[in-house]
Design a protein around this motif. Structure first.
Motif, mmCIF file in Angstrom:
data_model
loop_
_atom_site.group_PDB
_atom_site.id
_atom_site.type_symbol
_atom_site.label_atom_id
_atom_site.label_comp_id
_atom_site.label_asym_id
_atom_site.label_seq_id
_atom_site.Cartn_x
_atom_site.Cartn_y
_atom_site.Cartn_z
ATOM 1 N N MET A 80 1.177 -1.083 -0.012
ATOM 2 C CA MET A 80 -0.163 0.044 0.148
ATOM 3 C C MET A 80 0.842 0.811 -0.325
ATOM 4 N N LYS A 81 2.130 1.188 0.331
ATOM 5 C CA LYS A 81 2.484 2.559 0.624
ATOM 6 C C LYS A 81 3.301 2.521 -0.390
ATOM 7 N N SER A 82 3.269 1.339 -1.289
ATOM 8 C CA SER A 82 4.492 1.293 -2.374
ATOM 9 C C SER A 82 3.417 2.221 -3.859
ATOM 10 N N PHE A 83 2.151 2.313 -3.586
ATOM 11 C CA PHE A 83 0.998 2.840 -4.261
ATOM 12 C C PHE A 83 0.838 4.141 -3.718
ATOM 13 N N ALA A 84 1.209 4.037 -2.733
ATOM 14 C CA ALA A 84 0.918 5.866 -2.573
ATOM 15 C C ALA A 84 2.238 6.519 -2.835
ATOM 16 N N ARG A 85 3.371 6.618 -2.440
ATOM 17 C CA ARG A 85 4.483 6.587 -3.038
ATOM 18 C C ARG A 85 3.896 7.205 -4.695
ATOM 19 N N LEU A 86 3.907 6.368 -5.703
ATOM 20 C CA LEU A 86 3.709 5.994 -6.860
ATOM 21 C C LEU A 86 2.737 7.164 -7.033
ATOM 22 N N TYR A 87 1.032 7.337 -6.478
ATOM 23 C CA TYR A 87 0.453 8.693 -6.424
ATOM 24 C C TYR A 87 1.003 9.357 -7.060
ATOM 25 N N THR A 88 1.400 9.922 -5.556
ATOM 26 C CA THR A 88 2.537 10.504 -4.880
ATOM 27 C C THR A 88 3.016 11.301 -6.666
ATOM 28 N N ALA A 89 3.796 9.930 -6.408
ATOM 29 C CA ALA A 89 4.887 11.105 -7.898
ATOM 30 C C ALA A 89 4.217 11.033 -9.063
ATOM 31 N N LEU A 90 3.141 10.519 -9.575
ATOM 32 C CA LEU A 90 1.910 10.787 -10.460
ATOM 33 C C LEU A 90 1.439 12.363 -10.507
ATOM 34 N N ASP A 91 1.571 12.273 -9.349
ATOM 35 C CA ASP A 91 0.355 13.697 -8.882
ATOM 36 C C ASP A 91 1.520 14.976 -8.677
ATOM 37 N N GLU A 92 2.522 14.646 -8.784
ATOM 38 C CA GLU A 92 3.848 16.022 -8.367
ATOM 39 C C GLU A 92 4.370 16.414 -9.497
ATOM 40 N N THR A 93 3.666 15.890 -10.845
ATOM 41 C CA THR A 93 4.233 16.232 -12.169
ATOM 42 C C THR A 93 4.243 16.052 -13.393
ATOM 43 N N THR A 94 3.974 16.974 -14.224
ATOM 44 C CA THR A 94 3.604 17.210 -15.693
ATOM 45 C C THR A 94 4.314 16.462 -16.740
ATOM 46 N N ALA A 95 5.214 15.888 -15.911
ATOM 47 C CA ALA A 95 6.844 15.348 -17.453
ATOM 48 C C ALA A 95 5.982 13.630 -17.544
ATOM 49 N N THR A 96 6.060 13.034 -18.676
ATOM 50 C CA THR A 96 5.179 12.392 -19.504
ATOM 51 C C THR A 96 6.743 11.258 -19.043
ATOM 52 N N ASN A 97 7.818 11.790 -18.936
ATOM 53 C CA ASN A 97 8.665 10.560 -19.212
ATOM 54 C C ASN A 97 8.887 9.966 -17.857
ATOM 55 N N GLU A 98 7.982 10.797 -16.606
ATOM 56 C CA GLU A 98 8.739 11.391 -14.980
ATOM 57 C C GLU A 98 7.805 10.171 -14.700
ATOM 58 N N LYS A 99 6.223 10.048 -15.174
ATOM 59 C CA LYS A 99 4.988 9.484 -15.425
ATOM 60 C C LYS A 99 5.615 8.439 -15.556
ATOM 61 N N ILE A 100 6.169 8.243 -16.339
ATOM 62 C CA ILE A 100 6.257 6.767 -17.139
ATOM 63 C C ILE A 100 7.059 5.752 -16.492
ATOM 64 N N ALA A 101 8.317 6.818 -15.865
ATOM 65 C CA ALA A 101 9.351 6.365 -15.236
ATOM 66 C C ALA A 101 9.123 5.563 -14.158
ATOM 67 N N ALA A 102 8.129 6.499 -13.047
ATOM 68 C CA ALA A 102 7.735 6.465 -11.952
ATOM 69 C C ALA A 102 6.887 4.976 -11.662
ATOM 70 N N LEU A 103 5.534 4.569 -13.336
ATOM 71 C CA LEU A 103 5.370 3.322 -13.356
ATOM 72 C C LEU A 103 5.413 1.917 -13.717
ATOM 73 N N VAL A 104 6.910 2.586 -14.534
ATOM 74 C CA VAL A 104 8.016 1.225 -14.431
ATOM 75 C C VAL A 104 8.278 0.325 -13.339
ATOM 76 N N ASP A 105 8.772 1.973 -12.757
ATOM 77 C CA ASP A 105 9.924 1.325 -11.148
ATOM 78 C C ASP A 105 8.286 1.225 -10.308
#
Length: 69
Positions: A1-26
């Motif tokens: 659950m904590k890792s999903f929360a970190r993912l959601y935060t990472a997705l929410d904190e950026t508008t950069a597509t490449n950063e979002k993709i990197a967070a999802l891949v990780d």
């Protein structure tokens, strides 16, 4: 659950597509399969089916807390 929360935060904190993709891949590389499936479910905008109506939930909670209607 904590890792999903970190993912959601990472997705929410950026508008950069490449950063979002990197967070999802990780996330999907490291998440257990069941957690990954739920992540896909929630990130695609799906919500769990409501099994209990708000009216019933409110009544049950009031009864358990010994509160008047």
């Amino acid at each position: 659950m904590k890792s999903f929360a970190r993912l959601y935060t990472a997705l929410d904190e950026t508008t950069a597509t490449n950063e979002k993709i990197a967070a999802l891949v990780d996330y999907f590389r490291n998440a257990p399969p069941a957690d990954a499936a739920w992540a896909v479910h929630f990130l695609s905008g799906r919500r769990p089916k409501r099994l209990v109506s708000a009216r019933n939930l409110r009544a049950w909670a009031a009864r358990e807390a010994a509160l008047p209607d």
